[in-house]
Design an enzyme around this catalytic site. Structure first.
Site, short mmCIF file in Angstrom:
data_model
loop_
_atom_site.label_atom_id
_atom_site.label_comp_id
_atom_site.label_asym_id
_atom_site.label_seq_id
_atom_site.Cartn_x
_atom_site.Cartn_y
_atom_site.Cartn_z
CB SER A 1 -0.95 -0.04 1.20
OG SER A 1 -1.91 0.97 1.12
CG ASP B 1 -6.83 -3.30 -3.09
OD1 ASP B 1 -7.64 -2.63 -2.42
OD2 ASP B 1 -5.61 -3.07 -3.09
CG HIS C 1 -5.68 -2.43 0.53
ND1 HIS C 1 -4.98 -1.96 -0.56
CD2 HIS C 1 -5.23 -1.71 1.60
CE1 HIS C 1 -4.15 -1.00 -0.17
NE2 HIS C 1 -4.28 -0.84 1.13
#
EC number: 3.-.-.-
Length: 337
Positions: free
Chosen positions: A193, A268, A298
């Site tokens: 991320s 995600d 995610h």
């Protein structure tokens, strides 16, 4: 007898003339201001309101991006690994910020030649929350793992910012390079991320110190994410200077010619998986892979079946090619897992 020369008379007349002219100019200027405000006052007021809102939003961007207090105890308690060799280390950045690191030591066969993975986490929580994931990396990839809490996260000092996170990453790499018990030719970056953006930026600035890079469910840039999350507002038309945090990974990935693995969870719901594919396509590396996990979300793609097999294959095959990359001509084959 000559009359004495008097300066006051001409000076007085000059001053009176200047005052009269100034008064006339002031009256004209005042009239012009009144007329301008009458005609364009609404636009001026709107401009002031928009400027104020822009200033508030500019300062508020950190609140929307960084979540060091989630979960609520993240700044107070950092879980430590148990039953495995590790070190809890504190280092200083170039601007004097004290950072907290955890070094998980690989103690299996040939520990001196083991790779070392620098783990850059996302925008919430602390390094303790990533220990279970890092332990599986250690076991499956037979590598040391260094986790770092950015400034403002966990037990690290300071407040998070884009430039600050870049400095934290540099300080972590510098620290690893000073350790005599770590193979400096096998330093691999991993970022998930927001951490993916940090890892890509660090790799772009240190091509000769980073052997390979692995990024997971990361984005092209913050402006791209803003356009995705706030599609009801024309965010795509805002100039870059409107963004306090940019994290322009689509630019930073261009100099990254080291072996690169892009890990994408197609489930995600936060970052569009297409961004991972675009980063993969932008990468100039001759040895790059795109690992796709249809059920990967995610935060939990690492729990998908075959995840660590993909990472292990990358570490075994592509990391070895790094030493030959400078002399190899042509383009290496690309495998999509």
């Amino acid at each position: 007898m000559e009359k004495p020369w008097r300066l006051w008379g001409p000076l007085e007349a000059c001053l009176l003339s200047v005052c009269a002219w100034s008064w006339g100019f002031c009256r004209v200027s005042l009239l012009a201001l009144i007329l301008t405000f009458h005609l364009y006052g609404g636009f001026v007021l709107l401009g002031l309101i928009l400027a104020s809102l822009a200033g508030i939003l500019y300062k508020f961007q950190d609140v929307l991006l960084y979540f060091p207090d989630q979960p609520s105890s993240s700044r107070l308690y950092v879980p430590m690994p148990t039953g495995i060799p590790h070190e809890n280390v504190y280092i200083r950045t170039k601007d004097g910020i004290r950072l907290n690191l955890i070094l998980l030591r690989y103690t299996g066969e040939n520990p001196a030649g083991a790779p070392t993975i620098l783990y850059f986490h996302g925008n919430a929580g602390n390094i303790g929350h990533r220990v279970p994931n890092a332990l599986l990396m250690l076991v499956n990839l037979k590598a040391n793992v260094v986790l770092v809490d950015y400034r403002g996260y966990g037990k690290s000092e300071g407040d998070p910012s884009e430039d600050g996170l870049y400095q934290d990453a540099e300080a972590t790499l510098d620290y690893v390079m000073t350790r005599p018990d770590i193979d400096k030719t096998k330093v691999v970056l991993f970022g998930r991320s927001l951490g993916g953006a940090v890892a890509i930026r660090l790799a772009s600035c240190n091509p000769h110190r980073v052997a390979a890079i692995m990024v997971e469910n990361t984005f092209l840039s913050i402006p791209h994410m803003a356009a995705t999350l706030f599609s009801f507002f024309p965010m795509r038309y805002l100039p870059l200077w409107c963004y306090k945090n940019k994290f322009l990974s689509y630019r930073h990935v261009v100099p990254c010619r080291m072996p690169s693995l892009f890990i994408s969870g197609l489930s995600d719901q936060l970052i569009p998986p297409v961004m991972m594919k675009q980063l993969y396509e932008l990468s100039p590396s001759r040895t790059k892979r795109l690992a796709i996990f249809p059920e990967g979300t995610h935060n939990d793609t690492w729990q998908c079946q075959g995840y660590f097999s993909a990472l292990e294959q990358f570490m075994k095959e592509l990391l070895k090619s790094h030493a030959r990359e400078e002399t190899t001509q042509g383009t290496a084959s690309v495998t999509i897992i």
